[in-house]
Motif scaffolding. Structure first.
Motif, PDB file in Angstrom:
ATOM      1  N   ASP A 104       3.296   8.384   3.615  1.00  0.00           N
ATOM      2  CA  ASP A 104       3.825   9.752   3.559  1.00  0.00           C
ATOM      3  C   ASP A 104       3.414  10.472   4.838  1.00  0.00           C
ATOM      4  OD1 ASP A 104       4.993  12.091   2.564  1.00  0.00           O
ATOM      5  OD2 ASP A 104       3.245  12.636   1.372  1.00  0.00           O
ATOM      6  N   LEU A 105       4.140  11.513   5.208  1.00  0.00           N
ATOM      7  CA  LEU A 105       3.810  12.245   6.437  1.00  0.00           C
ATOM      8  C   LEU A 105       2.904  13.447   6.193  1.00  0.00           C
ATOM      9  CD1 LEU A 105       7.198  12.195   8.385  1.00  0.00           C
ATOM     10  CD2 LEU A 105       5.173  10.770   8.728  1.00  0.00           C
ATOM     11  N   ASN A 106       3.233  14.241   5.187  1.00  0.00           N
ATOM     12  CA  ASN A 106       2.503  15.494   4.967  1.00  0.00           C
ATOM     13  C   ASN A 106       1.394  15.315   3.933  1.00  0.00           C
ATOM     14  OD1 ASN A 106       4.237  17.009   6.745  1.00  0.00           O
ATOM     15  ND2 ASN A 106       5.794  16.783   5.172  1.00  0.00           N
ATOM     16  N   MET A 107       0.171  15.151   4.457  1.00  0.00           N
ATOM     17  CA  MET A 107      -0.997  14.953   3.594  1.00  0.00           C
ATOM     18  C   MET A 107      -2.183  15.681   4.203  1.00  0.00           C
ATOM     19  SD  MET A 107      -0.775  10.849   2.929  1.00  0.00           S
ATOM     20  CE  MET A 107      -0.616  10.450   4.664  1.00  0.00           C
ATOM     21  N   PRO A 108      -3.150  16.058   3.367  1.00  0.00           N
ATOM     22  CA  PRO A 108      -4.376  16.676   3.895  1.00  0.00           C
ATOM     23  C   PRO A 108      -5.276  15.622   4.556  1.00  0.00           C
ATOM     24  CG  PRO A 108      -4.568  16.345   1.537  1.00  0.00           C
ATOM     25  CD  PRO A 108      -3.170  15.928   1.918  1.00  0.00           C
ATOM     26  N   VAL A 109      -6.322  16.059   5.185  1.00  0.00           N
ATOM     27  CA  VAL A 109      -7.342  15.240   5.852  1.00  0.00           C
ATOM     28  C   VAL A 109      -6.765  14.545   7.086  1.00  0.00           C
ATOM     29  CG1 VAL A 109      -9.161  13.486   5.653  1.00  0.00           C
ATOM     30  CG2 VAL A 109      -8.585  14.911   3.669  1.00  0.00           C
ATOM     31  N   HIS A 163      -4.857   8.477  -0.944  1.00  0.00           N
ATOM     32  CA  HIS A 163      -4.425   9.877  -0.972  1.00  0.00           C
ATOM     33  C   HIS A 163      -4.145  10.468   0.404  1.00  0.00           C
ATOM     34  CE1 HIS A 163      -6.718   9.233  -4.713  1.00  0.00           C
ATOM     35  NE2 HIS A 163      -5.715   9.912  -5.227  1.00  0.00           N
ATOM     36  N   ASN A 164      -4.629   9.810   1.472  1.00  0.00           N
ATOM     37  CA  ASN A 164      -4.395  10.309   2.836  1.00  0.00           C
ATOM     38  C   ASN A 164      -4.634   9.187   3.846  1.00  0.00           C
ATOM     39  OD1 ASN A 164      -7.281  10.383   3.810  1.00  0.00           O
ATOM     40  ND2 ASN A 164      -7.461  11.816   2.098  1.00  0.00           N
ATOM     41  N   GLY A 165      -4.253   9.457   5.084  1.00  0.00           N
ATOM     42  CA  GLY A 165      -4.367   8.463   6.138  1.00  0.00           C
ATOM     43  C   GLY A 165      -5.786   8.006   6.417  1.00  0.00           C
ATOM     44  N   CYS A 207      -2.126   9.012  11.330  1.00  0.00           N
ATOM     45  CA  CYS A 207      -2.478   7.688  10.802  1.00  0.00           C
ATOM     46  C   CYS A 207      -1.641   6.604  11.484  1.00  0.00           C
ATOM     47  CB  CYS A 207      -2.268   7.674   9.296  1.00  0.00           C
ATOM     48  SG  CYS A 207      -2.753   6.128   8.520  1.00  0.00           S
ATOM     49  N   LEU A 208      -0.338   6.838  11.618  1.00  0.00           N
ATOM     50  CA  LEU A 208       0.546   5.878  12.285  1.00  0.00           C
ATOM     51  C   LEU A 208       0.092   5.630  13.720  1.00  0.00           C
ATOM     52  CD1 LEU A 208       3.155   4.148  12.393  1.00  0.00           C
ATOM     53  CD2 LEU A 208       4.375   6.251  13.029  1.00  0.00           C
ATOM     54  N   LYS A 209      -0.238   6.693  14.451  1.00  0.00           N
ATOM     55  CA  LYS A 209      -0.699   6.547  15.838  1.00  0.00           C
ATOM     56  C   LYS A 209      -1.972   5.707  15.908  1.00  0.00           C
ATOM     57  CE  LYS A 209       1.313  10.845  17.480  1.00  0.00           C
ATOM     58  NZ  LYS A 209       1.055  12.247  17.796  1.00  0.00           N
ATOM     59  N   LYS A 210      -2.896   5.954  14.969  1.00  0.00           N
ATOM     60  CA  LYS A 210      -4.155   5.197  14.966  1.00  0.00           C
ATOM     61  C   LYS A 210      -3.917   3.724  14.617  1.00  0.00           C
ATOM     62  CE  LYS A 210      -7.248   9.061  14.152  1.00  0.00           C
ATOM     63  NZ  LYS A 210      -8.409   9.006  15.010  1.00  0.00           N
ATOM     64  N   VAL A 254       0.853  -1.184   0.000  1.00  0.00           N
ATOM     65  CA  VAL A 254       0.000   0.000   0.000  1.00  0.00           C
ATOM     66  C   VAL A 254       0.894   1.240   0.000  1.00  0.00           C
ATOM     67  CG1 VAL A 254      -1.549   1.386   1.457  1.00  0.00           C
ATOM     68  CG2 VAL A 254      -2.034  -1.026   1.084  1.00  0.00           C
ATOM     69  N   LEU A 255       0.515   2.227  -0.799  1.00  0.00           N
ATOM     70  CA  LEU A 255       1.179   3.527  -0.799  1.00  0.00           C
ATOM     71  C   LEU A 255       0.148   4.571  -0.430  1.00  0.00           C
ATOM     72  CD1 LEU A 255       3.518   5.507  -1.382  1.00  0.00           C
ATOM     73  CD2 LEU A 255       2.751   5.524  -3.775  1.00  0.00           C
ATOM     74  N   VAL A 256       0.461   5.366   0.610  1.00  0.00           N
ATOM     75  CA  VAL A 256      -0.435   6.445   1.036  1.00  0.00           C
ATOM     76  C   VAL A 256       0.319   7.751   0.814  1.00  0.00           C
ATOM     77  CG1 VAL A 256      -1.893   7.334   2.885  1.00  0.00           C
ATOM     78  CG2 VAL A 256      -1.308   4.897   2.839  1.00  0.00           C
ATOM     79  N   ASP A 257      -0.100   8.511  -0.211  1.00  0.00           N
ATOM     80  CA  ASP A 257       0.600   9.732  -0.601  1.00  0.00           C
ATOM     81  C   ASP A 257      -0.365  10.615  -1.385  1.00  0.00           C
ATOM     82  OD1 ASP A 257       2.378  11.684  -1.628  1.00  0.00           O
ATOM     83  OD2 ASP A 257       4.017  10.228  -1.718  1.00  0.00           O
ATOM     84  N   ASP A 258      -0.435  11.893  -1.035  1.00  0.00           N
ATOM     85  CA  ASP A 258      -1.362  12.792  -1.722  1.00  0.00           C
ATOM     86  C   ASP A 258      -0.803  13.334  -3.036  1.00  0.00           C
ATOM     87  OD1 ASP A 258       0.495  14.286  -0.105  1.00  0.00           O
ATOM     88  OD2 ASP A 258      -0.720  16.072  -0.477  1.00  0.00           O
ATOM     89  N   ASP A 259       0.490  13.156  -3.285  1.00  0.00           N
ATOM     90  CA  ASP A 259       1.121  13.699  -4.483  1.00  0.00           C
ATOM     91  C   ASP A 259       1.036  12.700  -5.638  1.00  0.00           C
ATOM     92  OD1 ASP A 259       3.378  14.126  -6.412  1.00  0.00           O
ATOM     93  OD2 ASP A 259       3.687  15.902  -5.135  1.00  0.00           O
TER      94      ASP A 259
END
Length: 148
Positions: free
Chosen positions: A61-66, A38-40, A72-75, A9-14
């Motif tokens: 990715d770390l810097n994403m909207p929403v 696109h986001n966490g 996301c990592l903490k959850k 899985v890739l989570v990235d808004d770019d």
């Protein structure tokens, strides 16, 4: 030997970063099945909803909207159902604070996004082919930040 593809899985808004990543992953000599978000929040909705088989590896990715990668990592790490998920932080940030925070919150590895395609391919190949069952118990701050 299993011919079943590895679920990545890739989570990235770019969008460019997602395309770059997908192209590099495709060139690696390993069967993979890539799912992109696109986001966490999209990732968490998937993991808690329609996901029937957890991915073997999540690039976050770390810097994403929403919902950003930190939240996301903490959850993910606060839910016992996800305790075995391997989370690779995949970010342009090389901030010591970001590296420390993601280490403390349970990420398995921290990768600075390479900006050259061959470097990206080499990085992804090494991370994807790693045997995480053995690595998991041996992770420490010294080998957390991935370097080519």
């Amino acid at each position: 030997m299993s011919t079943k593809p590895m679920k990545v899985v890739l989570v990235d808004d770019d969008e460019d970063d997602r395309m770059f990543f997908a192209d590099a992953l495709q060139e690696i000599d390993l069967k993979t099945d890539l799912t992109e978000f696109h986001n966490g929040q999209e990732l968490l909705d998937y993991l808690t909803g329609s996901c029937t088989e957890f991915p073997q590896l999540i690039f976050l990715d770390l810097n994403m909207p929403v919902m950003d990668g930190f939240e996301c990592l903490k959850k993910i790490r606060s839910n016992p159902k996800f305790e075995d998920l391997v989370v690779a932080i995949y970010s342009t940030s090389s901030s010591e604070r970001d590296i420390e925070e993601t280490f403390v919150n349970g990420a398995n590895i921290y990768i600075n996004k390479p900006n050259k395609f061959e470097e990206l391919k080499k990085t992804i190949a090494q991370v994807v082919k790693r045997n995480w069952q053995y690595e998991e118990n041996e992770m420490d701050k010294g080998n957390f930040l991935f370097r080519i």
